[in-house]
Design a protein around this motif. Sequence first.
Motif, short mmCIF file in Angstrom:
data_model
loop_
_atom_site.label_atom_id
_atom_site.label_comp_id
_atom_site.label_asym_id
_atom_site.label_seq_id
_atom_site.Cartn_x
_atom_site.Cartn_y
_atom_site.Cartn_z
N MET A 176 26.57 16.03 34.45
CA MET A 176 27.73 16.32 33.57
C MET A 176 28.41 17.60 34.03
SD MET A 176 27.85 16.83 29.41
CE MET A 176 27.43 15.10 29.16
N SER A 177 29.73 17.62 34.04
CA SER A 177 30.48 18.80 34.46
C SER A 177 30.34 19.92 33.44
CB SER A 177 31.97 18.44 34.61
OG SER A 177 32.16 17.47 35.60
N PRO A 178 30.42 21.17 33.91
CA PRO A 178 30.35 22.29 32.98
C PRO A 178 31.54 22.28 32.03
CG PRO A 178 30.97 23.03 35.18
CD PRO A 178 30.57 21.60 35.30
N GLY A 179 31.41 22.95 30.90
CA GLY A 179 32.48 22.99 29.93
C GLY A 179 33.67 23.79 30.44
N VAL A 180 34.80 23.54 29.83
CA VAL A 180 36.04 24.21 30.21
C VAL A 180 36.27 25.39 29.28
CG1 VAL A 180 38.52 23.95 30.54
CG2 VAL A 180 36.99 22.05 31.07
N GLY A 181 36.15 26.59 29.78
CA GLY A 181 36.37 27.77 28.96
C GLY A 181 37.81 27.94 28.55
N ARG A 182 38.03 28.81 27.58
CA ARG A 182 39.38 28.98 27.03
C ARG A 182 40.22 30.00 27.79
NH1 ARG A 182 39.95 27.27 21.68
NH2 ARG A 182 40.99 29.15 20.98
N LEU A 183 39.58 30.83 28.62
CA LEU A 183 40.32 31.80 29.42
C LEU A 183 39.97 31.60 30.90
CD1 LEU A 183 42.13 34.26 29.85
CD2 LEU A 183 40.12 35.72 29.45
N HIS A 184 40.98 31.26 31.70
CA HIS A 184 40.82 31.11 33.15
C HIS A 184 41.50 32.29 33.83
CE1 HIS A 184 40.02 26.50 33.16
NE2 HIS A 184 39.79 27.01 31.96
N VAL A 185 40.72 33.09 34.54
CA VAL A 185 41.25 34.23 35.27
C VAL A 185 41.52 33.78 36.70
CG1 VAL A 185 40.82 36.58 36.06
CG2 VAL A 185 39.97 35.84 33.82
N VAL A 186 42.79 33.74 37.08
CA VAL A 186 43.19 33.26 38.40
C VAL A 186 43.38 34.46 39.31
CG1 VAL A 186 44.86 31.88 39.69
CG2 VAL A 186 44.36 31.31 37.30
N THR A 187 42.78 34.41 40.50
CA THR A 187 42.84 35.55 41.40
C THR A 187 44.23 35.74 42.00
OG1 THR A 187 42.16 34.25 43.33
CG2 THR A 187 40.42 35.29 42.05
N ASP A 188 44.55 37.00 42.23
CA ASP A 188 45.75 37.36 42.99
C ASP A 188 45.25 37.95 44.30
OD1 ASP A 188 48.06 38.33 44.07
OD2 ASP A 188 48.79 39.27 42.24
N ALA A 189 45.25 37.14 45.35
CA ALA A 189 44.67 37.55 46.64
C ALA A 189 45.74 37.95 47.65
CB ALA A 189 43.82 36.42 47.20
N ARG A 190 46.93 38.32 47.16
CA ARG A 190 47.95 38.78 48.09
C ARG A 190 47.52 40.08 48.75
NH1 ARG A 190 53.09 38.52 44.19
NH2 ARG A 190 51.47 39.21 42.73
N THR A 191 48.11 40.37 49.89
CA THR A 191 47.73 41.55 50.66
C THR A 191 47.79 42.81 49.81
OG1 THR A 191 48.61 40.54 52.68
CG2 THR A 191 48.28 42.93 52.70
N GLY A 192 46.73 43.59 49.89
CA GLY A 192 46.65 44.84 49.16
C GLY A 192 46.07 44.71 47.76
N ARG A 193 45.77 43.50 47.32
CA ARG A 193 45.20 43.29 46.00
C ARG A 193 43.67 43.24 46.09
NH1 ARG A 193 49.42 42.11 42.23
NH2 ARG A 193 51.33 42.39 43.42
N ASP A 194 43.01 43.84 45.13
CA ASP A 194 41.54 43.84 45.09
C ASP A 194 41.07 42.68 44.23
OD1 ASP A 194 38.86 44.45 45.15
OD2 ASP A 194 39.01 46.17 43.79
N ALA A 195 41.14 41.47 44.79
CA ALA A 195 40.81 40.28 44.02
C ALA A 195 39.37 40.29 43.53
CB ALA A 195 41.07 39.03 44.86
N LEU A 196 38.44 40.69 44.38
CA LEU A 196 37.03 40.68 43.98
C LEU A 196 36.75 41.74 42.92
CD1 LEU A 196 35.33 40.07 47.42
CD2 LEU A 196 35.29 38.53 45.45
N GLY A 197 37.41 42.89 43.04
CA GLY A 197 37.23 43.92 42.03
C GLY A 197 37.71 43.46 40.66
N VAL A 198 38.84 42.76 40.64
CA VAL A 198 39.36 42.23 39.38
C VAL A 198 38.41 41.17 38.82
CG1 VAL A 198 41.23 40.90 38.32
CG2 VAL A 198 41.76 42.77 39.89
N ILE A 199 37.90 40.29 39.70
CA ILE A 199 36.94 39.28 39.25
C ILE A 199 35.73 39.93 38.61
CG2 ILE A 199 35.28 37.55 40.04
CD1 ILE A 199 37.33 36.74 42.19
#
Length: 208
Positions: A1-24
């Motif tokens: 069974m697939s995991p549940g769908v949470g109510r908040l999805h945080v989408v990464t911004d991986a454009r140059t100069g962005r700290d995507a992993l830090g935000v995650i």
Amino acid sequence: MSPGVGRLHVVTDARTGRDALGVIARAVAAGAPVVQVRAKDGTDRALYELARRAVEICTPAGTTCIVDDRVDVALAAGAAGTHVGLEDLPVAAVRRIAGPGHLVGATVRDPERAAALVAEGADYLGVGPAYATETKAGLPAPLGPAAVGAVARAVGVPVVAIGGVTARQVPELLAAGAHGVAVVSAISEAADPAEATRELLRSLAGAR
């Protein structure tokens, strides 16, 4: 069974100069239930490394990690799901490749197409842009809460509104029928991504 769908999805911004992993890391520490790894530019290897490291952050916290567009990268990195857009692999193909335990989401704008995607095997739908946004080029006109609600009423799976969403707009989206929201700039561009995550979670909880 697939995991549940949470109510908040945080989408990464991986454009140059962005700290995507830090935000995650900050969003996950603040309780974000879902992280969607999205990187439109760069190599396959770079996307894989971003997804792999995101999975390493998400897994201990019980956060669901989804990869945008690429089911191959999602599976290679050990992510829980894949989200596909209109020009990506069909939902049915992703389902065949990934199997029944993989969370599959798809982007849609109208009720008729929404029903078809669910029939193909989509576990949830991303609907947008709900509002005007500049985080992704070439988007169509904003739908607004009423159109998001029309999609939600047409299907029996969770609908997640995306595009220009802030904590202030959460109540009207949930009132229209959305299960939750997906955000990019509301967290990635916040002075304190952890507090921005908590604010969105409070808005989602208060609007139930």
